[in-house]
Scaffold this motif. Structure first.
Motif, PDB file in Angstrom:
ATOM      1  N   PRO A   1     101.888 -50.365 -19.737  1.00 45.10           N
ATOM      2  CA  PRO A   1     102.992 -49.148 -20.041  1.00 45.10           C
ATOM      3  C   PRO A   1     104.318 -49.567 -21.008  1.00 45.10           C
ATOM      4  N   LEU A   2     104.569 -48.663 -21.707  1.00 41.66           N
ATOM      5  CA  LEU A   2     105.913 -48.973 -22.274  1.00 41.66           C
ATOM      6  C   LEU A   2     106.963 -48.332 -21.308  1.00 41.66           C
ATOM      7  N   ARG A   3     107.663 -49.357 -20.738  1.00 42.72           N
ATOM      8  CA  ARG A   3     108.442 -48.731 -19.457  1.00 42.72           C
ATOM      9  C   ARG A   3     109.946 -48.833 -20.120  1.00 42.72           C
ATOM     10  N   LEU A   4     110.581 -47.666 -19.851  1.00 45.69           N
ATOM     11  CA  LEU A   4     111.780 -47.459 -20.306  1.00 45.69           C
ATOM     12  C   LEU A   4     112.808 -46.809 -19.046  1.00 45.69           C
ATOM     13  N   ASP A   5     114.001 -47.502 -19.261  1.00 49.00           N
ATOM     14  CA  ASP A   5     115.032 -46.941 -18.098  1.00 49.00           C
ATOM     15  C   ASP A   5     115.423 -45.786 -18.759  1.00 49.00           C
ATOM     16  N   ALA A   6     115.160 -44.520 -17.722  1.00 42.27           N
ATOM     17  CA  ALA A   6     115.511 -43.217 -17.960  1.00 42.27           C
ATOM     18  C   ALA A   6     117.087 -42.929 -18.010  1.00 42.27           C
ATOM     19  N   THR A   7     117.776 -43.792 -17.482  1.00 44.07           N
ATOM     20  CA  THR A   7     119.355 -43.764 -17.612  1.00 44.07           C
ATOM     21  C   THR A   7     119.964 -44.284 -19.050  1.00 44.07           C
ATOM     22  N   GLN A   8     118.895 -44.703 -19.756  1.00 45.46           N
ATOM     23  CA  GLN A   8     119.812 -44.939 -21.063  1.00 45.46           C
ATOM     24  C   GLN A   8     119.937 -43.228 -21.694  1.00 45.46           C
ATOM     25  N   PRO A   9     120.673 -43.481 -23.054  1.00 46.45           N
ATOM     26  CA  PRO A   9     120.906 -42.486 -23.738  1.00 46.45           C
ATOM     27  C   PRO A   9     119.832 -41.769 -24.275  1.00 46.45           C
TER      28      PRO A   9
END
Ligand code: TYD
Length: 202
Positions: free
Chosen positions: A176-184
């Motif tokens: 997966p492309l895992r991305l921190d949802a709290t980023q802008p």
């Protein structure tokens, strides 16, 4: 001599717990792709078809048993694959789906069903996505972000989401492309668009 560029269709799945901002990102990525000249299909699961409507209704009228719920999500998905997802990818479009079978693994798995078995059942009827985006968020923040009017037990809700988040966290296939949802939100969109560029989508 001129010739049209024939572009490969792609299936992109957006996953994550409630409140992670999937729907916002789907819209933003769709906009970026359309600006780049791609034909885009935006869709979601559960669908607005008969199975999807039944599933949504069950959220307020009393949930189905875990097994019945899984069967309903699979029936909904099978129809979605046959009527929209496959034909759109085959026609060269980029299909962005807001939740896919990884949600069945995470949510019906959280209700006690075997996660590998849920995957097998789904992969028998649904193609693997070309890109799997998982937006990660602490379940506490997910609960806070979602409007829970009428929800009587937020602790129970958070506990469920924690189990689902753990299942999402364990998914490695496809990578997966895992991305921190709290980023802008701009940073999240940029990262997804960069991954799509690597795949030749734009
Ligand atoms: P959601 O994307 O939140 O739809 P809406 O924003 O319209 O309510 O999906 C509704 C719920 O369905 C969500 O809590 C996750 C759940 N779900 C499953 O349990 N299994 C699945 O396979 C899918 C696709 C969704």
């Amino acid at each position: 001599m001129s010739h049209e560029t024939v572009r490969r269709g792609l299936l992109v799945a957006f996953e994550g717990i409630d409140g992670a901002g999937k729907t916002t990102q789907v819209a933003r990525v769709a906009e970026a792709l359309r600006t780049a000249g791609r034909e885009v299909v935006v869709t979601h699961e559960p669908t607005d078809g008969p199975w999807g409507r039944r599933l949504r209704a069950s959220a307020s009228t009393g949930r189905l048993s875990p097994v019945e719920e899984l069967e309903a999500f699979i029936a909904d998905r099978q129809e979605h694959v046959e009527t929209l997802l496959r034909p759109s990818v085959d026609a060269g479009r980029v299909v962005l789906v807001d939740r896919y079978y990884f949600s069945s693994m995470a949510y019906q798995g959280a209700r006690g069903l075997d996660v590998d078995e849920i995957r097998r059942r789904n992969e028998a009827i649904a193609p693997r996505p070309d890109l799997l985006v998982i937006l990660t968020l602490d379940p506490k923040d997910g609960v806070a972000r979602v409007n829970h009017r009428g929800q009587s037990n937020l602790f129970e809700r958070e506990e469920d989401l924690r189990r689902s988040a753990a299942i999402f966290a364990a998914i490695t296939d496809p990578t997966p492309l895992r991305l921190d949802a709290t980023q802008p939100r701009e940073a999240i969109t940029d990262a997804i668009v960069a991954a799509l560029r690597d795949l030749g989508a734009l």
